[in-house]
Design an enzyme around this catalytic site. Sequence first.
Site, short mmCIF file in Angstrom:
data_model
loop_
_atom_site.label_atom_id
_atom_site.label_comp_id
_atom_site.label_asym_id
_atom_site.label_seq_id
_atom_site.Cartn_x
_atom_site.Cartn_y
_atom_site.Cartn_z
N GLU A 103 3.08 -0.48 4.06
CA GLU A 103 2.88 0.91 3.63
C GLU A 103 4.25 1.43 3.21
O GLU A 103 5.17 1.48 4.02
CB GLU A 103 2.31 1.75 4.78
CG GLU A 103 0.99 1.26 5.33
CD GLU A 103 -0.19 1.58 4.45
OE1 GLU A 103 -0.01 2.36 3.48
OE2 GLU A 103 -1.29 1.08 4.72
N HIS B 144 0.83 -1.20 0.00
CA HIS B 144 0.00 0.00 0.00
C HIS B 144 0.87 1.25 0.00
O HIS B 144 2.10 1.18 -0.08
CB HIS B 144 -0.91 -0.01 1.23
CG HIS B 144 -2.03 -0.99 1.16
ND1 HIS B 144 -3.36 -0.63 1.14
CD2 HIS B 144 -2.02 -2.35 1.08
CE1 HIS B 144 -4.13 -1.71 1.07
NE2 HIS B 144 -3.33 -2.78 1.04
#
Length: 448
Positions: free
Chosen positions: A310, A220
């Site tokens: 992330e 992500h």
Amino acid sequence: MQQRGALSWLGSVLLGLMGLLVSGSDFQHHRYEEMVRALFAVHNECPYITRIYSIGRSVEGRHLYVLEFSDNPGIHEALEPEFKYVGNMHGNEVLGRELLIKLSQFMCEEYRAGNQRIMRLIHDTRIHILPSMNPDGYEVAARQGPEFNGYLVGRGNAKDIDLNRNFPDLNGLMYYYEKTKGKNHHLPLPDNWEQQVEPETLAVIKWMQNYNFVLSANLHGGAVVANYPFDKSRDPRIRGRTIYAATADDKLFRQLARTYSYAHSWMHKGWNCGDFFDEGITNGASWYSLSKGMQDFNYLYSNCFEITLELSCDKFPAASALPREWLGNREALVSYMEEVHHGIKGLVYDENNNPIKNAEVSVSGIHHDVTTGVDGDYFRLLLPGTYTVTASAPGYLPSTSTVTVGPAEAIQFHFYLKTAPKQHIKAKPHNSKKFPPSSKASLKPGPR
């Protein structure tokens, strides 16, 4: 921890020495057709160790293509673990998509160049790479481009559904079973679940049903941190508060997250994007509670341990930033794949040496079991230590042994189950598929 860190550092040096020189011209953002061409180009360069297949189509009909790396593409080999990377789940979080395309090219190039580390990884692992789970959302975000991309534009699929809030919610059932000593793995799906999820989500769940994945990560953007389960808080009344929600494998998940964070060039430093995460890792619910997410679903529905990576403050970084991001993530992407080879693995046989599928393998003190695949093989990720392990299956007497796990390759240990006398065969208590009431609380969508 220190030994693994030393190995990671050595691996980083080797990749740095053997990797191809990186220049800005090597990198670009790939629209759907360009991404497909790039994947097929890798397959054409390395046809004997790759395979391309589609797990389904998006709302707008785009194939969800997977590139597989293996010394026997298309075949599950007993005792060879299955690994997957998933990128671009949120269409406007694009760095993961580009990193997975580059990783595919890199692995092909390094295999052909004789890089022993990459060759061993491909020979010993079946690796599946899905660069884009949400190609429709990506096209929406790409039309705006890096300069004007909004925080939410293109995040969802073509129906503007957030795919990381779209999986069946098994957390509530798990938390209920924790109180009633119920099932701790492979939880049942709710009735009519296929009608309740998006085509992209359905495709990924069917994919998980068809492959016995052991380890996974989904990539992500919007922060820089390695996030691990549980994402959903155990307290459905929580609004705005953050409370750690540990899995039975919390120590292992922390190690998996640290493996990526410390192999990454700057994630482990903690300060990124205006936030601080100690060691560059976080428990999902400790950050903010998220319901119906993919990483929790992996853990509760299958044998797969998944974390969420992330990887960038900017969800749609400029093409000029991609070389630096690749160099920052390259070693971490490889090191994390290698984690699939830790713990114990083996086969569960009956007394006639026939493999038993769907046998349960449990570890004393860790309330989360795994099951054998169709070939009777099991994979149980574990930290170094000594464990009491039990294999069991309906109609057989359970078998228990003590196994010591080291810091290196997974320990092979096979179980042989004897047929149980009729008086020992008891029906298992029925666990209702009825789900406890779930929270209706809505939260502002974060990076995940």
